[in-house]
Design an enzyme around this catalytic site. Structure first.
Site, PDB file in Angstrom:
ATOM      1  N   PRO A 316       0.732  -1.037   0.017  1.00  0.00           N
ATOM      2  CA  PRO A 316       0.132  -0.055   0.065  1.00  0.00           C
ATOM      3  C   PRO A 316       0.844   1.450   0.038  1.00  0.00           C
ATOM      4  CG  PRO A 316       0.148  -1.063   2.202  1.00  0.00           C
ATOM      5  CD  PRO A 316       0.685  -2.109   1.334  1.00  0.00           C
ATOM      6  N   THR A 318       1.550   5.126  -0.335  1.00  0.00           N
ATOM      7  CA  THR A 318       0.843   6.592  -0.351  1.00  0.00           C
ATOM      8  C   THR A 318       1.178   7.284  -1.293  1.00  0.00           C
ATOM      9  OG1 THR A 318       1.265   6.406   1.927  1.00  0.00           O
ATOM     10  CG2 THR A 318       0.629   8.499   1.083  1.00  0.00           C
ATOM     11  N   GLN A 370      -5.997  -0.413   3.946  1.00  0.00           N
ATOM     12  CA  GLN A 370      -5.110  -0.205   5.001  1.00  0.00           C
ATOM     13  C   GLN A 370      -5.685   0.951   5.539  1.00  0.00           C
ATOM     14  OE1 GLN A 370      -0.952   1.364   5.003  1.00  0.00           O
ATOM     15  NE2 GLN A 370      -0.585  -0.488   5.622  1.00  0.00           N
ATOM     16  N   CYS A 401       4.069   3.126   9.708  1.00  0.00           N
ATOM     17  CA  CYS A 401       4.075   4.431   8.934  1.00  0.00           C
ATOM     18  C   CYS A 401       5.001   5.200   9.897  1.00  0.00           C
ATOM     19  CB  CYS A 401       2.816   5.194   9.051  1.00  0.00           C
ATOM     20  SG  CYS A 401       2.980   6.938   8.162  1.00  0.00           S
ATOM     21  N   LYS A 440       0.625  -4.680   9.061  1.00  0.00           N
ATOM     22  CA  LYS A 440       2.051  -4.313   8.574  1.00  0.00           C
ATOM     23  C   LYS A 440       2.807  -3.557   9.391  1.00  0.00           C
ATOM     24  CE  LYS A 440       4.247  -2.456   4.129  1.00  0.00           C
ATOM     25  NZ  LYS A 440       5.159  -1.517   4.893  1.00  0.00           N
ATOM     26  N   HIS A 470       8.540  -4.990   7.456  1.00  0.00           N
ATOM     27  CA  HIS A 470       9.308  -4.283   6.917  1.00  0.00           C
ATOM     28  C   HIS A 470      10.605  -4.264   7.427  1.00  0.00           C
ATOM     29  CE1 HIS A 470      10.409   0.119   4.659  1.00  0.00           C
ATOM     30  NE2 HIS A 470      11.178  -1.043   4.262  1.00  0.00           N
ATOM     31  N   ASN A 502       9.305  -7.581   3.227  1.00  0.00           N
ATOM     32  CA  ASN A 502       9.236  -6.365   2.475  1.00  0.00           C
ATOM     33  C   ASN A 502      10.572  -5.791   2.586  1.00  0.00           C
ATOM     34  OD1 ASN A 502       8.033  -3.322   2.816  1.00  0.00           O
ATOM     35  ND2 ASN A 502       8.411  -4.362   0.858  1.00  0.00           N
ATOM     36  N   ASP A 504      13.794  -3.790  -0.560  1.00  0.00           N
ATOM     37  CA  ASP A 504      14.970  -3.976  -1.495  1.00  0.00           C
ATOM     38  C   ASP A 504      14.755  -4.843  -2.525  1.00  0.00           C
ATOM     39  OD1 ASP A 504      15.997  -1.926   0.092  1.00  0.00           O
ATOM     40  OD2 ASP A 504      17.377  -3.203   1.171  1.00  0.00           O
TER      41      ASP A 504
END
Length: 655
Positions: A316, A318, A370, A401, A440, A470, A502, A504
């Protein structure tokens, strides 16, 4: 084409190109020669066609401005800092002011306007046509695809479907083919928007859950410091002093600004509240006869299930992860798509722009939304609102975030440091949802203090269907490589809950190495922005040396999807151009496979200055905003004189 001098090559060998991608020497050039080549080719009066595909290129109405005098480093930094500090809304700042928009009643063959004199839109067709900008093309994508263009004479391709007296032409056969198809779902209903704004929407299941934790809080107050057992076996100490953690301003945002059920006390849960699972809740007194719905609860195993195993998940994103971009990625093989992060507070207020982030195209067969928030009451109500009014396959909680505005209010990555509150949010949303709930998150807040491995074992008891990790902390942002060794450790701790990694991934080799860590699937973010065909490369296990003409066709498809989504009038055209330019700020970092000395390109390697195999390939490699605008002019016509653009995701990779 010019190549690098011997001195430049020697300098490159001495380590001056550290951090740069390895491009073949015959394609390398200097910054000055790179821009000289582009300027000479663009201003050449005899160059009417692209050298790669032979298609005619839209001429620019005005000659490009001469090169501006470059500012000193300190002055440039000061200018950029000033712009970012004083730009409250990049959307408002960067979009030019368009002419007055016409009323729908006039566009629909002069039907009577129900608002009368109070209507804020224009009704004088002759006056509008006198000031309307010139059309940018002869063929309208909306008319050619659906048989009718809803924007009538305001369309910037109006000549294709309007008569001399501004009447709309309709292709009956195409209209009939699409009349029973719902191409885009989850649009905000006007009646629902009004009820949300007037606080008339009832959240029955949310109220039932929130009363439970509110009662537990009251019981804790009576004992001043009582200990209650959690279903997972953990004990929580509830004290009156720990009741309020956030500031009074944040408390105001989470209570008065949110949806309130009339006639009911609006309680706000805090960090120290305890949670009672639905199985251990006290029975809620009801009015009237007892029904099956009051006794029988939907068990987790009876909820809708989603098979996430071995899927390619488009993150997702932004701003750039909009619906037209997701359609592009679906065509190249993305399995799972998710809407952009939506603020739960804005959804509960019925904000139209926020609800637009929940829209789902028919091609998105496995789609989720999300949401971001920091309080159990607002997040639970938002989940119930989504559950009852949208068509989604899962709901994702944003716990990663890094933005200060979100983090400082207790949302995003801050949830990882507030495990009790996090658990209340997850349990509340699970209680009201009929679809799976996912999360996430990042490795933690600080680079030297990972938290995910401590939180994941506890999260296994919360009823989550998927965890996405991440491999960076909030503090790192994108300055360091993702820690896939740590992701591998966390994937073992998460079993049997699937965990996606998640970070690279820019080639199928990166994806294969990621799968070797034991993760259940892969989420791709920036890699899809650099090259949306990465999903095809991963599934076919190959490097795609895609041509510049094919890349231009992808951009053309995006603009067509954008005109369909945002509109083909002047405002919709400008919005499509804005998001196209945001995307081009990432695609310029892609280096064609045929130019690389070492395959594959790494995501942390910046591209050096190089001259591609044709003019279009060189233009797409430019990191200059003015060159991105030139590409947009090929697809959407010349920009307005007042047009300005600055990428939202500002980085050192562009000028």
């Amino acid at each position: 084409m010019e190549m690098m001098t011997e001195e430049s090559v020697a300098k490159r060998a001495d380590g001056a190109s550290r951090g740069e991608a390895s491009v073949k020497l015959e394609f390398l050039t200097t910054k000055e020669k790179f821009h000289e080549f582009l300027d000479a080719e663009w201003q050449c009066p005899n160059k009417e066609k692209d050298s790669d595909n032979g298609t005619a290129r839209e001429p620019c109405v005005e000659e490009p401005e001469s090169k501006k005098i470059k500012l000193d480093t300190e002055e440039k930094k000061k200018k950029d800092k000033h712009v970012q500090r004083h730009c409250k809304s990049w959307r408002q700042m960067r979009l030019p002011k368009y002419d007055q928009r016409m009323c729908q009643s006039v566009m629909q063959d002069n039907k009577e306007c129900s608002y009368g004199d109070k209507c804020k839109y224009g009704h004088d067709v002759a006056d509008y046509m006198a000031t309307k900008p010139a059309d940018v093309g002869e063929n309208c994508y909306l008319y050619d695809t659906f048989g009718k263009c809803a924007y009538s004479f305001t369309c910037r391709f109006a000549k294709a479907h309007t008569t001399a007296d501004f009447k709309t032409v309709v292709n009956a056969d195409l209209v009939k083919a699409y009349e029973n198809r719902i191409l885009v779902k989850n649009c905000l209903d006007k009646d629902l928007q009004i009820r949300l704004q007037k606080h008339l929407v009832a959240f029955d299941k949310s109220t039932e859950y929130l009363k439970t934790i509110s009662n537990n809080r009251d019981q804790g107050k009576q004992g001043n410091a009582t200990v209650s057992a959690d279903p997972s076996g953990e004990e929580h100490c509830v004290s009156a002093e720990a009741e309020t953690q956030l500031t009074g301003e944040e408390h105001h945002v989470s209570t008065e600004a949110e949806t309130h059920v009339p006639g009911e006390e609006h309680r706000v849960s805090t960090e120290a509240e305890t949670h009672a699972s639905p199985e251990t809740q006290t029975l809620v007194k009801t009015v009237g006869p007892l029904t099956d719905a009051d006794v029988i609860k939907l068990r987790p195993c009876e909820k809708k299930q989603v098979d996430f195993q071995d899927k390619l998940y488009l993150a997702p994103l932004t701003t750039v992860g909009n619906l037209p971009f997701r359609r592009i990625c679906k065509r190249f093989g993305a399995d799972i798509t998710c809407g952009e992060m939506a603020m739960c507070t804005n959804l509960l207020r019925g904000q139209k722009s926020e609800w637009a982030l929940l829209k789902r195209h028919e091609s998105e067969d496995l789609f989720g939304v999300q949401v971001e928030g920091c309080f159990p009451d607002t997040m639970t109500r938002c989940a119930e609102l989504i559950n009852n009014n949208t068509d989604v396959d899962f709901v994702d909680i944003n716990a990663g975030c890094p933005i200060d505005l979100v983090y400082q209010k207790g949302g995003g990555c801050s949830l990882m440091t507030r495990s009790k509150k996090f658990k209340q949010i997850v349990n509340g949303m699970n209680y009201v949802l009929d679809v799976p709930l996912t999360v996430k998150m990042r490795t933690g807040v600080y680079a030297d203090c990972n938290q995910a491995h401590k939180l994941i074992p506890e999260m296994k008891t919360w009823g989550l269907s998927l965890i996405t990790l991440h491999g960076r902390s909030r503090e790192q942002r994108y300055t360091k490589l993702a820690d896939w060794d740590y992701i591998s450790t966390c994937s073992k701790l998460a079993s049997p809950i699937p965990l996606f990694g998640n970070g690279d991934i820019l080639s199928y080799e990166d994806a294969m190495k990621a799968r070797e860590t034991g993760v259940s699937g892969i989420m791709i973010a920036r890699g899809a922005l650099y090259k949306p065909w990465i999903f095809t490369e991963i599934k076919e296990r190959r490097h795609w040396d895609i041509s510049s003409s094919e890349r231009l066709d992808i951009l053309r498809d995006f603009t067509n999807f954008g005109l369909e989504h945002w509109g083909s009038d002047t405002y919709g055209l400008g919005t499509t151009r804005k998001f196209l330019l945001q995307w081009l700020s990432f695609t310029c970092r892609y280096i064609p496979v045929g130019l690389l000395e070492r395959v594959p390109q790494k995501i942390n390697e910046r591209p050096p200055y190089y001259l591609g195999r044709n003019y279009l390939e060189v233009l797409m490699a430019s990191q200059n905003v003015e060159d991105w605008i030139k590409i947009s002019e090929m697809l959407l016509g010349p920009v307005p004189k007042t047009f300005k653009f600055q990428p939202k995701h500002k980085a050192n990779s562009y000028e």
